[in-house]
Design a protein around this motif. Structure first.
Motif, short mmCIF file in Angstrom:
data_model
loop_
_atom_site.label_atom_id
_atom_site.label_comp_id
_atom_site.label_asym_id
_atom_site.label_seq_id
_atom_site.Cartn_x
_atom_site.Cartn_y
_atom_site.Cartn_z
N LYS A 45 -12.31 -5.60 -30.15
CA LYS A 45 -12.19 -4.91 -28.87
C LYS A 45 -10.74 -4.96 -28.41
O LYS A 45 -10.00 -5.89 -28.73
CB LYS A 45 -13.10 -5.53 -27.82
CG LYS A 45 -12.86 -6.99 -27.53
CD LYS A 45 -13.85 -7.50 -26.48
CE LYS A 45 -13.64 -8.99 -26.20
NZ LYS A 45 -14.59 -9.49 -25.18
N ALA A 46 -10.36 -3.95 -27.65
CA ALA A 46 -8.98 -3.87 -27.17
C ALA A 46 -8.75 -4.85 -26.03
O ALA A 46 -9.57 -4.96 -25.12
CB ALA A 46 -8.68 -2.45 -26.70
N ILE A 47 -7.65 -5.59 -26.11
CA ILE A 47 -7.27 -6.55 -25.06
C ILE A 47 -5.87 -6.18 -24.58
O ILE A 47 -4.97 -5.92 -25.38
CB ILE A 47 -7.25 -8.00 -25.61
CG1 ILE A 47 -8.63 -8.40 -26.11
CG2 ILE A 47 -6.76 -8.95 -24.54
CD1 ILE A 47 -9.69 -8.50 -25.04
N GLU A 48 -5.69 -6.16 -23.28
CA GLU A 48 -4.37 -5.87 -22.73
C GLU A 48 -3.60 -7.17 -22.53
O GLU A 48 -4.01 -8.02 -21.75
CB GLU A 48 -4.48 -5.12 -21.40
CG GLU A 48 -3.13 -4.73 -20.81
CD GLU A 48 -3.24 -3.95 -19.52
OE1 GLU A 48 -3.06 -4.57 -18.45
OE2 GLU A 48 -3.53 -2.74 -19.58
N GLY A 49 -2.52 -7.32 -23.25
CA GLY A 49 -1.65 -8.48 -23.08
C GLY A 49 -0.38 -8.08 -22.36
O GLY A 49 0.04 -6.91 -22.42
N LYS A 50 0.23 -9.01 -21.69
CA LYS A 50 1.44 -8.70 -20.91
C LYS A 50 2.56 -9.67 -21.24
O LYS A 50 2.37 -10.89 -21.17
CB LYS A 50 1.13 -8.76 -19.41
CG LYS A 50 0.13 -7.70 -18.93
CD LYS A 50 -0.07 -7.81 -17.43
CE LYS A 50 -1.10 -6.79 -16.94
NZ LYS A 50 -0.65 -5.41 -17.09
N ASN A 51 3.71 -9.14 -21.62
CA ASN A 51 4.92 -9.94 -21.66
C ASN A 51 5.43 -10.13 -20.24
O ASN A 51 5.25 -9.26 -19.39
CB ASN A 51 6.00 -9.25 -22.49
CG ASN A 51 5.66 -9.19 -23.98
OD1 ASN A 51 5.03 -10.09 -24.51
ND2 ASN A 51 6.09 -8.13 -24.63
N VAL A 52 6.08 -11.27 -19.99
CA VAL A 52 6.65 -11.55 -18.67
C VAL A 52 8.17 -11.62 -18.82
O VAL A 52 8.68 -12.45 -19.57
CB VAL A 52 6.11 -12.88 -18.09
CG1 VAL A 52 6.70 -13.13 -16.72
CG2 VAL A 52 4.58 -12.83 -18.02
N LEU A 53 8.88 -10.74 -18.13
CA LEU A 53 10.33 -10.65 -18.27
C LEU A 53 11.02 -10.80 -16.92
O LEU A 53 10.49 -10.39 -15.89
CB LEU A 53 10.73 -9.28 -18.85
CG LEU A 53 10.63 -9.03 -20.36
CD1 LEU A 53 11.54 -9.96 -21.13
CD2 LEU A 53 9.21 -9.07 -20.85
N ALA A 54 12.20 -11.39 -16.94
CA ALA A 54 13.04 -11.49 -15.75
C ALA A 54 14.48 -11.63 -16.21
O ALA A 54 14.74 -11.94 -17.38
CB ALA A 54 12.63 -12.69 -14.89
N TRP A 55 15.43 -11.40 -15.31
CA TRP A 55 16.82 -11.58 -15.70
C TRP A 55 17.64 -12.13 -14.54
O TRP A 55 17.30 -11.96 -13.37
CB TRP A 55 17.43 -10.28 -16.21
CG TRP A 55 17.68 -9.23 -15.17
CD1 TRP A 55 16.76 -8.45 -14.56
CD2 TRP A 55 18.95 -8.86 -14.61
NE1 TRP A 55 17.37 -7.61 -13.65
CE2 TRP A 55 18.70 -7.83 -13.66
CE3 TRP A 55 20.26 -9.30 -14.81
CZ2 TRP A 55 19.71 -7.24 -12.92
CZ3 TRP A 55 21.27 -8.70 -14.07
CH2 TRP A 55 21.01 -7.69 -13.14
N ILE A 56 18.70 -12.84 -14.91
CA ILE A 56 19.63 -13.44 -13.95
C ILE A 56 21.02 -12.94 -14.31
O ILE A 56 21.51 -13.15 -15.42
CB ILE A 56 19.57 -14.98 -14.03
CG1 ILE A 56 18.16 -15.47 -13.70
CG2 ILE A 56 20.60 -15.60 -13.09
CD1 ILE A 56 17.91 -16.90 -14.09
N GLU A 57 21.66 -12.27 -13.38
CA GLU A 57 22.95 -11.65 -13.65
C GLU A 57 24.05 -12.71 -13.82
O GLU A 57 24.14 -13.68 -13.05
CB GLU A 57 23.33 -10.70 -12.52
CG GLU A 57 24.59 -9.89 -12.80
CD GLU A 57 24.89 -8.90 -11.70
OE1 GLU A 57 25.54 -7.87 -11.98
OE2 GLU A 57 24.48 -9.14 -10.54
N GLY A 58 24.88 -12.51 -14.83
CA GLY A 58 26.00 -13.40 -15.07
C GLY A 58 27.11 -13.22 -14.05
O GLY A 58 27.14 -12.24 -13.30
N THR A 59 28.05 -14.16 -14.04
CA THR A 59 29.11 -14.15 -13.03
C THR A 59 30.39 -13.45 -13.49
O THR A 59 31.20 -13.03 -12.67
CB THR A 59 29.47 -15.59 -12.63
OG1 THR A 59 29.90 -16.31 -13.80
CG2 THR A 59 28.28 -16.29 -12.01
N ASP A 60 30.57 -13.30 -14.81
CA ASP A 60 31.79 -12.69 -15.32
C ASP A 60 31.64 -11.17 -15.34
O ASP A 60 30.63 -10.64 -15.81
CB ASP A 60 32.08 -13.21 -16.74
CG ASP A 60 33.41 -12.72 -17.27
OD1 ASP A 60 34.40 -13.44 -17.13
OD2 ASP A 60 33.44 -11.60 -17.85
#
Length: 263
Positions: A45-60
């Motif tokens: 059966k089809a299962i919906e999986g989710k990746n979890v993504l986020a980002w933090i901007e660098g200072t340079d």
């Protein structure tokens, strides 16, 4: 399998074989291997999986366009065969709650202590089902892959030596074991940062994909040092003057040169 049309190959059945003691592998090396297979009552059966993504901007102002990706898979195998105590819940503390918490701790740290490069946080789904979550992102990236200059993936089966940390692929930068391989194939330097182990022995097998892999069985002092080492390694890469590259002659060196436009 992913819900992606790969033509006739999408219909090909496949089997994952757990061979932790290399019994089958050694037989294959000798030129002969036999196995029996019986499948009953299997329902797809089809299962919906989710990746979890986020980002933090660098200072340079320039290096912030380069990303250090910190990743771990958050799934495990769920409910399985009960052990001698009747426990059928496979908690997956070592594989891979330790890794998931490491990446979350890193996110908290870098939100307050931003490095020069940007940090990409990635928690993958369906690693245990065939590295599916990371494979999907590698083919459908939210950040151009050539801007991801390093992937410090964290995964492991456990530990049997608390005096070390094991970096699978140290010296060449990758190994075909976990989600990191989907990015290594694209050319991104990608080692796996693992708990300290010297062999896949009884101490590892006692917990690997077992119901007994619970948080109470961990040496939390060691695990805390492990988390700190992971964050420190990521910070050094995030602030380094030069971005990492594959060692000369590595099988992924050409893919890396192509991805980053290196002559």
């Amino acid at each position: 399998q992913l819900v992606i049309d790969n033509g006739e190959s999408s219909k090909m059945p496949y089997i994952w074989l757990e061979d932790v003691k290399n019994t089958i592998k050694n037989q294959l090396t000798g030129g002969k291997a036999t196995a029996e297979l019986s499948i009953e009552g299997k329902i797809n059966k089809a299962i919906e999986g989710k990746n979890v993504l986020a980002w933090i901007e660098g200072t340079d102002k320039n290096l912030k366009n380069e990303y250090v990706m910190l990743s771990a898979h958050y799934d495990h195998i769920g409910v399985g065969k009960p052990d001698a105590d009747g426990d059928s819940i496979y908690n997956g503390t070592r594989d891979n709650a330790v890794g998931t918490v490491a990446v979350m701790n890193a996110a908290k740290y870098f939100a307050k202590n931003r490095p020069k490069r940007s940090i990409l946080i990635a928690l993958w789904t369906a690693e245990e089902k065939g590295l599916l979550g990371s494979a999907y992102f590698a083919e459908n990236p939210l950040v151009p892959l050539h801007q991801i200059i390093y992937n410090l993936n964290i995964d492991g089966a456990g530990y049997n030596d608390t005096s070390v940390i094991t970096v699978i692929g140290l010296g060449r930068t990758t190994a075909d074991r976990s989600d990191n391989v989907n990015f290594a194939k694209k050319g991104i330097p990608a080692p796996t940062f693992s708990l300290g182990f010297t062999a896949f022995d009884d101490e590892i097998n006692k917990y690997y994909h077992k119901a007994g892999d619970q948080v109470e069985s961990l040496d939390l002092d060691y695990v805390t040092l492990y988390w700190k080492a992971y964050i420190l390694a990521a910070e050094k890469i995030g602030n380094a003057a030069m971005k990492p590259v594959w060692t000369s002659g590595d099988k992924y060196e050409e893919a890396g040169k192509k991805l980053y436009g290196i002559q």
